[in-house]
Motif scaffolding. Structure first.
Motif, PDB file in Angstrom:
ATOM      1  N   SER A  63     -18.502  -0.535  24.942  1.00 40.33           N
ATOM      2  CA  SER A  63     -17.635  -1.424  24.192  1.00 40.33           C
ATOM      3  C   SER A  63     -16.739  -0.647  23.254  1.00 40.33           C
ATOM      4  N   SER A  64     -17.318   0.351  22.556  1.00 44.85           N
ATOM      5  CA  SER A  64     -16.541   1.174  21.641  1.00 44.85           C
ATOM      6  C   SER A  64     -15.419   1.883  22.370  1.00 44.85           C
ATOM      7  N   THR A  65     -15.734   2.381  23.568  1.00 45.07           N
ATOM      8  CA  THR A  65     -14.716   3.079  24.345  1.00 45.07           C
ATOM      9  C   THR A  65     -13.599   2.126  24.751  1.00 45.07           C
ATOM     10  N   ASP A  66     -14.014   0.874  25.126  1.00 43.49           N
ATOM     11  CA  ASP A  66     -13.002  -0.100  25.531  1.00 43.49           C
ATOM     12  C   ASP A  66     -12.081  -0.440  24.361  1.00 43.49           C
ATOM     13  N   TYR A  67     -12.688  -0.712  23.180  1.00 43.90           N
ATOM     14  CA  TYR A  67     -11.896  -1.042  22.006  1.00 43.90           C
ATOM     15  C   TYR A  67     -10.984   0.113  21.630  1.00 43.90           C
ATOM     16  N   HIS A  68     -11.543   1.342  21.764  1.00 46.36           N
ATOM     17  CA  HIS A  68     -10.760   2.536  21.470  1.00 46.36           C
ATOM     18  C   HIS A  68      -9.488   2.519  22.304  1.00 46.36           C
ATOM     19  N   GLY A  69      -9.646   2.218  23.589  1.00 47.99           N
ATOM     20  CA  GLY A  69      -8.498   2.213  24.481  1.00 47.99           C
ATOM     21  C   GLY A  69      -7.539   1.092  24.187  1.00 47.99           C
ATOM     22  N   VAL A  70      -8.067  -0.112  23.876  1.00 43.56           N
ATOM     23  CA  VAL A  70      -7.205  -1.270  23.633  1.00 43.56           C
ATOM     24  C   VAL A  70      -6.298  -1.038  22.426  1.00 43.56           C
ATOM     25  N   ASP A  71      -6.862  -0.574  21.317  1.00 40.57           N
ATOM     26  CA  ASP A  71      -6.058  -0.387  20.112  1.00 40.57           C
ATOM     27  C   ASP A  71      -5.039   0.735  20.265  1.00 40.57           C
ATOM     28  N   GLU A  72      -5.441   1.797  20.951  1.00 39.48           N
ATOM     29  CA  GLU A  72      -4.496   2.894  21.153  1.00 39.48           C
ATOM     30  C   GLU A  72      -3.345   2.459  22.050  1.00 39.48           C
ATOM     31  N   VAL A  73      -3.682   1.733  23.095  1.00 40.73           N
ATOM     32  CA  VAL A  73      -2.648   1.247  24.009  1.00 40.73           C
ATOM     33  C   VAL A  73      -1.695   0.309  23.285  1.00 40.73           C
ATOM     34  N   ALA A  74      -2.233  -0.549  22.412  1.00 36.36           N
ATOM     35  CA  ALA A  74      -1.396  -1.484  21.668  1.00 36.36           C
ATOM     36  C   ALA A  74      -0.431  -0.742  20.748  1.00 36.36           C
ATOM     37  N   LEU A  75      -0.926   0.315  20.100  1.00 39.86           N
ATOM     38  CA  LEU A  75      -0.054   1.087  19.207  1.00 39.86           C
ATOM     39  C   LEU A  75       1.029   1.822  19.992  1.00 39.86           C
ATOM     40  N   VAL A  76       0.666   2.355  21.140  1.00 36.59           N
ATOM     41  CA  VAL A  76       1.652   3.051  21.975  1.00 36.59           C
ATOM     42  C   VAL A  76       2.724   2.059  22.453  1.00 36.59           C
ATOM     43  N   ALA A  77       2.276   0.843  22.802  1.00 35.92           N
ATOM     44  CA  ALA A  77       3.238  -0.177  23.220  1.00 35.92           C
ATOM     45  C   ALA A  77       4.150  -0.571  22.067  1.00 35.92           C
ATOM     46  N   PHE A  78       3.580  -0.643  20.853  1.00 35.28           N
ATOM     47  CA  PHE A  78       4.396  -0.936  19.665  1.00 35.28           C
ATOM     48  C   PHE A  78       5.447   0.149  19.481  1.00 35.28           C
ATOM     49  N   MET A  79       5.038   1.417  19.604  1.00 33.82           N
ATOM     50  CA  MET A  79       5.970   2.528  19.414  1.00 33.82           C
ATOM     51  C   MET A  79       7.066   2.522  20.485  1.00 33.82           C
ATOM     52  N   ALA A  80       6.754   2.062  21.674  1.00 29.62           N
ATOM     53  CA  ALA A  80       7.729   2.075  22.766  1.00 29.62           C
ATOM     54  C   ALA A  80       8.914   1.148  22.476  1.00 29.62           C
ATOM     55  N   LYS A  81       8.706   0.138  21.625  1.00 29.28           N
ATOM     56  CA  LYS A  81       9.781  -0.793  21.302  1.00 29.28           C
ATOM     57  C   LYS A  81      10.596  -0.345  20.081  1.00 29.28           C
ATOM     58  N   ILE A  82      10.203   0.761  19.461  1.00 26.24           N
ATOM     59  CA  ILE A  82      10.917   1.289  18.301  1.00 26.24           C
ATOM     60  C   ILE A  82      11.962   2.288  18.783  1.00 26.24           C
ATOM     61  N   SER A  83      13.214   2.005  18.516  1.00 28.92           N
ATOM     62  CA  SER A  83      14.296   2.858  19.021  1.00 28.92           C
ATOM     63  C   SER A  83      14.620   4.023  18.089  1.00 28.92           C
ATOM     64  N   SER A  84      14.319   3.890  16.800  1.00 29.22           N
ATOM     65  CA  SER A  84      14.533   4.996  15.874  1.00 29.22           C
ATOM     66  C   SER A  84      13.674   4.780  14.639  1.00 29.22           C
ATOM     67  N   HIS A  85      13.448   5.867  13.925  1.00 31.03           N
ATOM     68  CA  HIS A  85      12.647   5.797  12.695  1.00 31.03           C
ATOM     69  C   HIS A  85      12.965   7.026  11.866  1.00 31.03           C
ATOM     70  N   SER A  86      12.442   7.071  10.653  1.00 32.65           N
ATOM     71  CA  SER A  86      12.760   8.168   9.743  1.00 32.65           C
ATOM     72  C   SER A  86      11.766   9.321   9.830  1.00 32.65           C
ATOM     73  N   GLY A  87      10.965   9.342  10.864  1.00 28.62           N
ATOM     74  CA  GLY A  87       9.973  10.400  11.033  1.00 28.62           C
ATOM     75  C   GLY A  87       8.550   9.907  10.906  1.00 28.62           C
ATOM     76  N   ALA A  88       8.392   8.630  10.571  1.00 29.53           N
ATOM     77  CA  ALA A  88       7.058   8.083  10.344  1.00 29.53           C
ATOM     78  C   ALA A  88       6.193   8.126  11.589  1.00 29.53           C
ATOM     79  N   LEU A  89       6.812   8.011  12.776  1.00 26.75           N
ATOM     80  CA  LEU A  89       6.034   7.958  14.014  1.00 26.75           C
ATOM     81  C   LEU A  89       5.908   9.328  14.679  1.00 26.75           C
ATOM     82  N   ALA A  90       6.318  10.360  13.964  1.00 23.49           N
ATOM     83  CA  ALA A  90       6.197  11.705  14.541  1.00 23.49           C
ATOM     84  C   ALA A  90       4.745  12.086  14.797  1.00 23.49           C
TER      85      ALA A  90
END
Length: 615
Positions: free
Chosen positions: A23-50
């Motif tokens: 379960s921990s491994t699954d949750y680990h993957g779900v949250d990371e995937v969600a954050l990566v998907a969030f970052m994919a919709k960001i077209s620019s930033h001031s360095g925060a997502l580096a």
């Protein structure tokens, strides 16, 4: 038998451990995937997502906070003021342990994902100060534990306020201000029994204010200004004993204030009802609001006299009663000014545009040394400006314009060294302008026109190095224009010396006014040639020199004044021909040259580029 039982227990523990690990491994993957998907919709930033890369744990990524109990679950995402552009990914709803989402002060676009309603653990959401569009999703009400919802300052957010928000029992802070929301305020907001802050200002809301809002026992901040709300204020609003800040200005509300304000709003610190249609008197009970700091009642139809015992309001800092039908014509009715001398914290007093008359009250000069704004313009005040006006040393704004004041400007006015704006326009002031005006080192705007002064313009005005605008028009001033005034490069708004009796040449130093937008010299006795140096004023838009005795030819260097839209040289003694290069002034809309001694023809290229020249 016992051995078998122990083996069974050990087997169960192993299975539970394996399940937890999986379960921990699954949750680990779900949250990371969600954050990566969030970052994919960001077209620019001031360095925060580096830092957002898989070489490190996502729990260490900037702005990401994971839980203590559930170590791999994201509980907070805080990326405020990080220059984010792009859209908010719907995948953010997969962060099912998220309690706080703060994406404020960025440039995010697009709609608020309806999937946010899946975040059942969410306690705080702040999407303010972005450029989001679309509607507020109604299923955000499924976030039943939400305490703070701030979606303010997104001018593209439109539609109506979802009535479902009224079913969020934990909501304490609701801010939807500075958007383009339409419709009415849902009556269901009256069900938010824990609400402390409600801010809906600067939208396009209409209709009445729901009476149920007055049933929220913990409400401390009510901000409904800048809409098109109409009708009466519900009596229930006056029973909000916990409210500190009450803002309903800039609407279409009407009615009278209750006579017992002190009993119904005992905690009030700011009471703001400006720019509505309220009528009737200002209730004397208001003077018992011991915590009151600001009273904004301007631009209404309040009438009668101002309560005499305002001095009881020891916390009072702001009092604005401008543009009503209030009266005072004798010492008794002016008593409120004397009473205000007890308000040592008073910073702003605005009682302009009423029906005040009679002598300007002497106690005025004994008001708080903290007073910064004093406006009594557009009344029928008579008598003289108190000689001790300089006692109000903290003033930044002083406006006595459009009254019936007589006498001289007191020398003590030079003590007001913090003054930014001085308004004496349209009175019957007389005598010489005091040289002490030159001590007003912070002055930005000086309006002294339409009076009955005599004598010259004091050269000391040339010491006002921050001056942006100067008006001494229609004031009987005589003598020469001081060179020092023309050496004030700070003047950029206007310089109006028209309709006086000024004489002599226009100083060559006029060329120093390189930032000036408008110069009015009409109706004087100025003479001599128009100096070529005036062509240095390249941003000037309006130049009026008519009704003087200027001689010589029209300077060919006028062609350099590329900003000119209006040029009036009529009624002078100019001679020679009209310079053809005036046609180079492509912004010129009006040109007046009549009643001079000009000769020759109108240059062919000039007439089409301007309104019909008047020769």
């Amino acid at each position: 038998m016992m051995l078998f039982t122990i083996r069974c227990l050990m087997l169960q523990l192993l299975l539970l451990s394996a399940a937890a690990s999986s379960s921990s491994t699954d949750y680990h993957g779900v949250d990371e995937v969600a954050l990566v998907a969030f970052m994919a919709k960001i077209s620019s930033h001031s360095g925060a997502l580096a830092s957002w890369n898989r070489s490190t744990s996502y729990c260490s990524w900037e702005g990401v906070t994971c839980g203590r109990r559930h170590r791999w679950r994201v509980v907070a995402l805080n990326l405020t003021s990080q220059g984010l552009a792009g859209t908010i990914s719907p995948a953010i709803s997969n962060l099912t342990f998220l309690r706080s989402l703060n994406l404020s002060y960025n440039s995010l676009q697009g709609e608020i994902p309806p999937s946010i309603g899946s975040l059942g653990r969410l306690r705080r959401i702040d999407l303010s100060f972005n450029v989001l569009t679309g509607v507020i999703p109604s299923n955000i009400s499924r976030c039943t534990g939400l305490r703070v919802m701030d979606i303010s300052c997104n001018v593209g957010v439109q539609g109506s306020i979802p009535a479902e928000i009224g079913s969020m029992p934990s909501l304490r802070f609701l801010a939807l201000a500075n958007n383009s929301i339409t419709g009415t305020i849902p009556s269901s907001l009256g069900n938010l029994s824990r609400l402390a802050v409600l801010s809906l200002k600067r939208n396009f809301l209409e209709g009445p204010i729901p009476a149920g809002i007055g049933n929220n026992p913990f409400l401390k901040w009510l901000q409904l200004s800048g809409n098109s709300l109409s009708g009466l204020l519900p009596p229930s609003l006056y029973n909000l004993s916990s409210v500190y800040y009450f803002f309903v200005g800039n609407n279409k509300l009407h009615g009278r204030l209750p006579t017992d304000l002190a009993k119904t709003l005992p905690s009030i610190q700011t009471f703001a009802v400006p720019n509505n249609r309220f009528t009737g008197p200002i209730p004397p009970s208001l003077t018992n609001l011991s915590r009151l700091q600001s009273l904004h009642a301007e631009l209404n139809g309040f009438n009668g006299i101002v309560p005499a015992e305002l001095g009881r309001l020891q916390q009072l800092e702001v009092l604005t009663l401008e543009d009503n039908i209030l009266e005072a014509k004798n010492e008794e009715e002016w008593e409120f000014v004397h009473s205000l001398t007890n308000c040592s914290r008073l910073q702003l007093l605005n009682i302009g545009a009423n029906r005040f008359s009679g002598k300007l009250p002497d106690p005025l000069v004994n008001l708080s040394i903290n007073l910064q704004w004093l406006r009594i313009q557009n009344n029928s005040l008579s008598g003289v400006i108190p000689s001790d006006i300089g006692n109000l040393a903290g003033l930044e704004m002083l406006d006595f314009s459009h009254n019936l004041l007589t006498g001289v400007i007191p020398q003590s006015i030079g003590k007001l060294t913090r003054l930014h704006q001085l308004g004496l326009y349209s009175n019957y002031l007389s005598g010489h302008l005091p040289s002490s005006i030159g001590n007003l080192s912070s002055l930005l705007q000086l309006y002294g026109g339409s009076n009955s002064f005599e004598g010259p313009i004091p050269p000391s005005i040339g010491n006002l190095s921050k001056l942006l605008g100067l008006d001494f028009s229609n004031s009987n001033l005589t003598g020469l224009i001081p060179n020092k005034i023309m050496e004030l490069p700070s003047i950029s708004m206007f310089l109006d010396l028209s309709n006086n009796m000024l004489e002599g040449p226009l100083p060559l130093e006029v060329g120093s006014l390189v930032h000036l937008g408008e110069l009015f010299l009409s109706g004087n006795n100025l003479s001599g040639e128009v100096p070529d140096t005036i062509s240095n004023c390249r941003v000037m838009e309006i130049l009026l020199m008519d009704g003087n005795s200027f001689q010589g030819s029209i300077p060919a260097t006028f062609r350099n004044m590329a900003g000119l839209t209006l040029l009036n040289l009529t009624n002078n003694k100019l001679n020679g021909s009209i310079p053809g290069n005036l046609a180079m002034l492509t912004n010129l809309q009006e040109l007046y040259l009549g009643h001079n001694n000009l000769s020759g023809t109108i240059p062919e290229l000039l007439a089409p580029s301007t309104k019909m020249p008047k020769l």
